[in-house]
Design an enzyme around this catalytic site. Sequence first.
Site, short mmCIF file in Angstrom:
data_model
loop_
_atom_site.label_atom_id
_atom_site.label_comp_id
_atom_site.label_asym_id
_atom_site.label_seq_id
_atom_site.Cartn_x
_atom_site.Cartn_y
_atom_site.Cartn_z
N HIS A 11 20.94 12.96 -1.18
CA HIS A 11 21.26 11.67 -1.78
C HIS A 11 20.78 11.67 -3.22
O HIS A 11 19.86 12.40 -3.58
CB HIS A 11 20.64 10.53 -0.98
CG HIS A 11 21.35 10.27 0.30
ND1 HIS A 11 21.89 9.05 0.63
CD2 HIS A 11 21.61 11.07 1.36
CE1 HIS A 11 22.46 9.11 1.83
NE2 HIS A 11 22.30 10.34 2.29
N HIS A 60 28.19 7.57 -4.63
CA HIS A 60 27.47 8.74 -5.13
C HIS A 60 28.27 9.39 -6.27
O HIS A 60 28.28 10.61 -6.42
CB HIS A 60 27.28 9.76 -4.00
CG HIS A 60 26.25 9.36 -3.00
ND1 HIS A 60 25.92 10.16 -1.92
CD2 HIS A 60 25.46 8.26 -2.90
CE1 HIS A 60 24.99 9.57 -1.20
NE2 HIS A 60 24.70 8.41 -1.77
#
Length: 599
Positions: A573, A530
């Site tokens: 996310h 991420h």
Amino acid sequence: MALSQKALALACSICALVSLGTAASVPDHFDFIIIGGGTTGLAVANRLSEVPDITVAVIEAGKDEGKNPNVTSVEGFGGSTGVNTQIDWLYATTEQTHAGGRVLDYHAGKAWGGTSTINGMTYIRAEDAQIDAWERVGNDGWNWENLWPYHLKSEHFETPTQAQLAAGASYEDVYHGRNGPLSVAYQYGLHNGSFASLVNETWQQFGIPLNEDVNGGSLRGFFVWPQTLDREANVREHAARAYYYPVQDRSNLVLLRGHVDRIRWAEGNATKALAEGVEYTAPDGSVKALYADKEVILSAGSVRSPAILELSGVGNPEILESLNIPVKVPLPAVGENAIDQPNTFMTYTSNSTFTGMVPYVTYMTASDILGSETDAVAGEIAAQLKPWAQQVAEESNNALSASAIEHLYQVQHDLIFTQDVPCVEILTTAMGGNVGSAFFALLPFSRGRVHISSANPAAYPALDPNYLMAYWDLVLQRTIAQTVAKFWETAPVNSVAGARAQPPVSDLPANATDEEWDAWVASSFTANHHLLGTAAMLPEELGGVVDPTLVVYGTENVRVIDASVLPAQISGHLTSILYAVAERAADIIKENLGKQRDT
């Protein structure tokens, strides 16, 4: 609106290319050149090419993998079977100082659709307060309310079936778009046993409620999440499938294969650098030029976008001069502010056999995970913000100022300890005869960097997320691990959990000390993939690389539109927010085009 002469010429050239093969060539001038045909690049290309009298070229290093079973598959935890194949860039971090010198794999997609072809397909948005904080640190107009319509615009949500609702799926209709290009759904293969109820009831023993839908901007609670997939076809929904395939026949849009080496600059622009196009290496090894009459848009991701800026002379002069790269725009923050999350996995044997997808998530706040110690810990961390900021500044060779980092840290501290933004994510799953949890500290204070170490565009950048730099990140990750262990020992979920398989009790006993837990976490976590912040949307004095219109400081017509512009880590996310950012960015560009035409 009639096609412009430029668009007509492009259409004719593409027709010639199709009919004559390599005997013809694509035009060398476009209005917009987009570097990277991934999640954001293809979304922006789709929306810009809706305007028929502008031309758009996308340059992508990978190729069409739409029929690759590693892409289409939705099997397994997250469906990420394309990892470690030819569609993975296969990056690696530098040796991680605070993790025993380990070098970690870092995956990113190399295909039409980019990382959306290999990710876990998770569709979970950020917390609303986090997006509002973007505006508070100087990004006018970037707040939850303004981004919300673009979440809806991008999404095509499929209502769960009765069987899926019985298996734990839930939703709030008002939180979802129905007419966007991106299919979001629960797969028919969702596990249909009682496991969701067991997990939910167990988390309630920890004071964690059921959240009917985390995608409305409030994440805390237990939730069974949807995925980016076409439910009827039972295949992954990636950016090419959603945003490119349906419009690939547009006469003003072309996707070229190649590896962009650098941005080319026009001569004689006295105030700001004006991009005239790009140089790229074609699959046959030849170096070609492509010219942009309006803008160059970087959508190559958090690793490659800052690297291309540096290769183009935009970045820290000390780094560029050491590699004999002429400095076009001195912008020291390029490649700094890199933030990823450490991801740890624990598994247990089970007396049950599980089939189907088990996408269960639990979001916890600081008070959930720390309990009565929350205020004391908040004070301890507040006292560390200044020394951590000084450390980040020193490790960046003062490319970032300590005062700027401390200010951003204060905003993050407020989100965690005052606004109760979730800082813990625990994914609960089951596979065959095993159950387990992946978990990560969502909002780490550690900061790293991504920089080129060679003037050769083919050389991979040096990727240093600097995991666990801030000791609190390790403490929180350990505390989550200990909470996960307690979870699997708690009724009713303990009825299906047997012995701990990873880490085995022989390596980490039930009565392990905090120091032993710390050692295991530091030696076992992986990248969470991420990574963001390496071309941050922030005021320049706070370490920004792009302004609120996503234009690179010191340039006239270069924008960055990908995860690298996100100024801080988020609790959801990346996939959902990247589509929304791309949608809004496309509208910003269109508005700018409208103003240019009016004048």
